[in-house]
Design a protein around this motif. Structure first.
Motif, mmCIF file in Angstrom:
data_model
loop_
_atom_site.group_PDB
_atom_site.id
_atom_site.type_symbol
_atom_site.label_atom_id
_atom_site.label_comp_id
_atom_site.label_asym_id
_atom_site.label_seq_id
_atom_site.Cartn_x
_atom_site.Cartn_y
_atom_site.Cartn_z
ATOM 1 N N ARG A 138 65.642 -80.619 -72.721
ATOM 2 C CA ARG A 138 65.150 -80.520 -74.123
ATOM 3 C C ARG A 138 63.758 -80.971 -74.203
ATOM 4 N NH1 ARG A 138 69.253 -80.922 -78.933
ATOM 5 N NH2 ARG A 138 67.508 -79.579 -79.700
ATOM 6 N N VAL A 139 63.407 -81.989 -73.729
ATOM 7 C CA VAL A 139 61.728 -82.192 -73.743
ATOM 8 C C VAL A 139 60.998 -81.173 -72.807
ATOM 9 C CG1 VAL A 139 60.296 -84.013 -72.827
ATOM 10 C CG2 VAL A 139 62.283 -84.910 -73.769
ATOM 11 N N LYS A 140 61.564 -80.626 -71.789
ATOM 12 C CA LYS A 140 60.822 -79.804 -71.210
ATOM 13 C C LYS A 140 60.610 -78.477 -72.037
ATOM 14 C CE LYS A 140 61.460 -81.483 -66.415
ATOM 15 N NZ LYS A 140 60.315 -81.535 -65.578
ATOM 16 N N ILE A 141 61.763 -78.055 -72.622
ATOM 17 C CA ILE A 141 61.950 -76.799 -73.262
ATOM 18 C C ILE A 141 61.023 -76.885 -74.526
ATOM 19 C CG2 ILE A 141 63.108 -74.996 -74.381
ATOM 20 C CD1 ILE A 141 63.535 -75.117 -71.141
ATOM 21 N N GLU A 142 60.946 -78.095 -74.998
ATOM 22 C CA GLU A 142 60.124 -78.089 -76.402
ATOM 23 C C GLU A 142 58.719 -77.973 -75.784
ATOM 24 O OE1 GLU A 142 59.350 -78.321 -80.258
ATOM 25 O OE2 GLU A 142 61.582 -78.279 -79.269
ATOM 26 N N ALA A 143 58.189 -78.407 -74.741
ATOM 27 C CA ALA A 143 56.852 -78.566 -74.360
ATOM 28 C C ALA A 143 56.451 -76.988 -74.055
ATOM 29 C CB ALA A 143 56.675 -79.301 -73.207
ATOM 30 N N ALA A 144 57.503 -76.372 -73.263
ATOM 31 C CA ALA A 144 57.205 -75.076 -72.974
ATOM 32 C C ALA A 144 57.207 -73.995 -74.299
ATOM 33 C CB ALA A 144 58.539 -74.415 -72.293
ATOM 34 N N LYS A 145 58.001 -74.520 -75.405
ATOM 35 C CA LYS A 145 57.934 -73.642 -76.876
ATOM 36 C C LYS A 145 56.630 -73.675 -77.243
ATOM 37 C CE LYS A 145 61.190 -74.559 -79.477
ATOM 38 N NZ LYS A 145 62.216 -75.549 -80.251
ATOM 39 N N LYS A 146 55.895 -74.921 -77.251
ATOM 40 C CA LYS A 146 54.609 -75.218 -77.760
ATOM 41 C C LYS A 146 53.494 -74.465 -77.086
ATOM 42 C CE LYS A 146 55.460 -79.666 -79.969
ATOM 43 N NZ LYS A 146 56.663 -79.806 -79.870
ATOM 44 N N HIS A 147 53.679 -74.589 -75.764
ATOM 45 C CA HIS A 147 52.940 -73.554 -74.771
ATOM 46 C C HIS A 147 52.935 -71.853 -75.277
ATOM 47 C CE1 HIS A 147 51.170 -76.551 -72.067
ATOM 48 N NE2 HIS A 147 52.364 -76.789 -71.756
ATOM 49 N N LEU A 148 54.214 -71.725 -75.435
ATOM 50 C CA LEU A 148 54.524 -70.275 -75.775
ATOM 51 C C LEU A 148 53.862 -69.817 -77.110
ATOM 52 C CD1 LEU A 148 57.870 -69.887 -74.322
ATOM 53 C CD2 LEU A 148 55.889 -68.777 -73.279
ATOM 54 N N ASN A 153 51.386 -71.422 -78.668
ATOM 55 C CA ASN A 153 49.893 -71.794 -78.783
ATOM 56 C C ASN A 153 49.018 -71.215 -77.875
ATOM 57 O OD1 ASN A 153 50.278 -73.078 -81.396
ATOM 58 N ND2 ASN A 153 51.233 -74.579 -80.207
ATOM 59 N N THR A 154 49.295 -70.839 -76.699
ATOM 60 C CA THR A 154 48.402 -70.418 -75.635
ATOM 61 C C THR A 154 48.696 -68.892 -75.349
ATOM 62 O OG1 THR A 154 49.843 -70.834 -73.651
ATOM 63 C CG2 THR A 154 48.402 -72.821 -74.829
ATOM 64 N N ASN A 167 51.161 -66.860 -69.396
ATOM 65 C CA ASN A 167 52.461 -66.256 -69.273
ATOM 66 C C ASN A 167 53.656 -67.135 -69.031
ATOM 67 O OD1 ASN A 167 52.623 -66.651 -66.481
ATOM 68 N ND2 ASN A 167 51.500 -65.071 -65.779
ATOM 69 N N VAL A 168 54.822 -66.418 -68.965
ATOM 70 C CA VAL A 168 55.983 -67.179 -68.937
ATOM 71 C C VAL A 168 56.039 -68.104 -67.334
ATOM 72 C CG1 VAL A 168 58.515 -67.169 -68.854
ATOM 73 C CG2 VAL A 168 57.543 -65.696 -70.388
ATOM 74 N N ASN A 169 55.746 -67.583 -66.431
ATOM 75 C CA ASN A 169 55.462 -68.181 -65.179
ATOM 76 C C ASN A 169 54.735 -69.289 -65.378
ATOM 77 O OD1 ASN A 169 57.546 -66.374 -64.149
ATOM 78 N ND2 ASN A 169 56.063 -65.594 -62.598
ATOM 79 N N GLU A 170 53.527 -69.236 -65.860
ATOM 80 C CA GLU A 170 52.471 -70.352 -65.913
ATOM 81 C C GLU A 170 53.071 -71.480 -66.681
ATOM 82 O OE1 GLU A 170 48.133 -68.358 -66.001
ATOM 83 O OE2 GLU A 170 49.406 -67.803 -67.575
ATOM 84 N N PHE A 226 56.834 -66.091 -81.814
ATOM 85 C CA PHE A 226 56.032 -67.237 -82.645
ATOM 86 C C PHE A 226 54.653 -67.193 -82.055
ATOM 87 C CE2 PHE A 226 60.687 -68.537 -82.724
ATOM 88 C CZ PHE A 226 60.515 -68.896 -84.095
ATOM 89 N N ASN A 227 54.103 -66.403 -81.293
ATOM 90 C CA ASN A 227 52.784 -66.366 -80.688
ATOM 91 C C ASN A 227 52.191 -65.419 -81.704
ATOM 92 O OD1 ASN A 227 50.434 -65.469 -79.138
ATOM 93 N ND2 ASN A 227 50.699 -67.603 -78.214
ATOM 94 N N ARG A 228 51.003 -65.871 -82.309
ATOM 95 C CA ARG A 228 50.364 -64.936 -83.221
ATOM 96 C C ARG A 228 49.735 -63.661 -82.396
ATOM 97 N NH1 ARG A 228 46.030 -66.337 -87.782
ATOM 98 N NH2 ARG A 228 45.443 -64.485 -88.702
ATOM 99 N N ASP A 229 48.924 -64.273 -81.084
ATOM 100 C CA ASP A 229 48.110 -63.135 -80.510
ATOM 101 C C ASP A 229 49.281 -62.230 -79.765
ATOM 102 O OD1 ASP A 229 45.802 -64.169 -81.022
ATOM 103 O OD2 ASP A 229 45.979 -65.468 -79.162
ATOM 104 N N SER A 230 50.433 -62.740 -79.455
ATOM 105 C CA SER A 230 51.520 -61.894 -79.043
ATOM 106 C C SER A 230 52.153 -60.784 -79.909
ATOM 107 C CB SER A 230 52.718 -62.638 -78.304
ATOM 108 O OG SER A 230 53.543 -61.920 -77.498
#
Length: 325
Positions: free
Chosen positions: A268-278, A280-281, A284-287, A319-323
């Motif tokens: 859950r900690v890892k996925i929460e961090a992944a969500k924030k990356h997705l 706000n940045t 891509n998914v692999n990165e 959730f990503n504005r640019d996307s």
């Protein structure tokens, strides 16, 4: 005609009173326009004729006092606000009336944090319930005999209904419209109010902060270690050794303190961090996957969807504005 009693508790969220009243009276208007009889007698019910809300910013005039409603078909408990223990104490005189109506055959539904008031009646003991994800840990601590359905929009059983957080209560109301007035009317109402019908999960909206309101300091330090070492492969054995606790005892203590096993917490900690990356940045998914310590795409996508209800790419698009643009 179904008699619907919308409770007006102290510390209620005004919208959670107004919205169900508007919804069920709109059903009546549609039926009348079609030359049919209205389906619902909707009343606002409380302990006083006028209930002040939001520190007296609003006031709601009730249609009836509780002691004037001998029998009803559906009790709706709106969302509460502020300190839940204080809100329950202020509304304790409503509890016997809710129990009486249920024992007389009424259905009872809570909206969002209204689950705290419903659980206080004891009617949910041994049963499942939904509420706002933000106060899930507090709910579990206050009502250990109730099973909290994490992420669920609607929980129902034995004439008891509950909804997830915030606007999720519209879905339990739509569910009741369908039960009482049919699928066609539920679809019509969903279109009128621009609601997504049959929404089942609030998982995409949950923000995982970790349960740290406990007194087990070694476990708290283990949580902090996990959060500070996202990219590392952390095993339960490593954690148990680092904090000098036997493996089985460590797992039990961790689960008791956080409501998650160590493995679940790491995910859950890892996925929460992944969500924030997705969110706000432009990565891509692999990165993003590599940034949070996953190396296998299939595993990452499976865990991500299990926790959020969405694939990583669908989450980014939502959730990503640019996307989204």
């Amino acid at each position: 005609m179904k008699h619907i009693s919308i409770l007006v508790p102290y510390d209620a969220v005004p919208a959670a009173i107004v919205d169900p009243r508007y919804l069920f009276t709109t059903v009546n208007q549609f039926l009348i326009a079609a030359g049919k009889e209205p389906a619902f007698n909707v009343q606002l019910v409380g302990l006083e004729r006028q209930i002040p809300l939001n520190n007296n910013v609003f006031a709601v005039n009730t249609d009836a006092l509780c002691n004037e409603v001998d029998k009803t078909d559906l009790v709706i408990i709106p969302a509460l606000s502020g300190d839940m223990k204080l809100a329950i104490e202020r509304n304790k005189d409503l509890l016997p009336w809710i129990v009486k109506q249920y024992n007389s055959g009424a259905e009872v539904t809570s909206l969002c944090l209204g689950a705290f008031l419903l659980a206080s009646t004891g009617l949910l003991n041994g049963k499942a319930c939904s509420t706002h994800w933000f106060l899930a840990d507090e709910f579990r601590a206050m009502f250990p005999e109730v099973t909290l359905a994490d992420g669920s929009i609607i929980t129902e059983g034995d004439r008891l209904y509950s909804s997830g957080g915030a606007s999720s209560y519209w879905n339990v109301l739509l569910n009741l419209v369908e039960k009482y007035s049919g699928r066609e009317m539920a679809i019509r109402i969903s279109k009128f109010f621009a609601l997504e019908i049959d929404r089942k999960s609030q998982s995409p909206f949950i923000m995982f902060n970790g349960q740290k309101k406990h007194e087990d300091e070694p476990i708290k330090k283990a949580q902090e270690f996990i959060e500070e070492n996202l990219t590392e492969r952390i095993s339960i054995e490593d954690l148990a050794t680092r904090f000098a606790i036997g493996r089985r005892h460590f797992i039990r203590r961790f689960k008791k303190a956080t409501n998650n096993t160590p493995a679940e917490y790491i995910q859950r900690v890892k996925i929460e961090a992944a969500k924030k990356h997705l969110e706000n940045t432009r990565k891509n998914v692999n990165e993003v996957m590599y940034d949070v310590g996953y190396t296998d795409v299939k595993t990452f996508r499976t865990v991500f969807k299990k926790i959020t209800g969405l694939s990583p790419i669908d989450y980014k698009h939502r959730f990503n504005r640019d996307s989204a643009a």
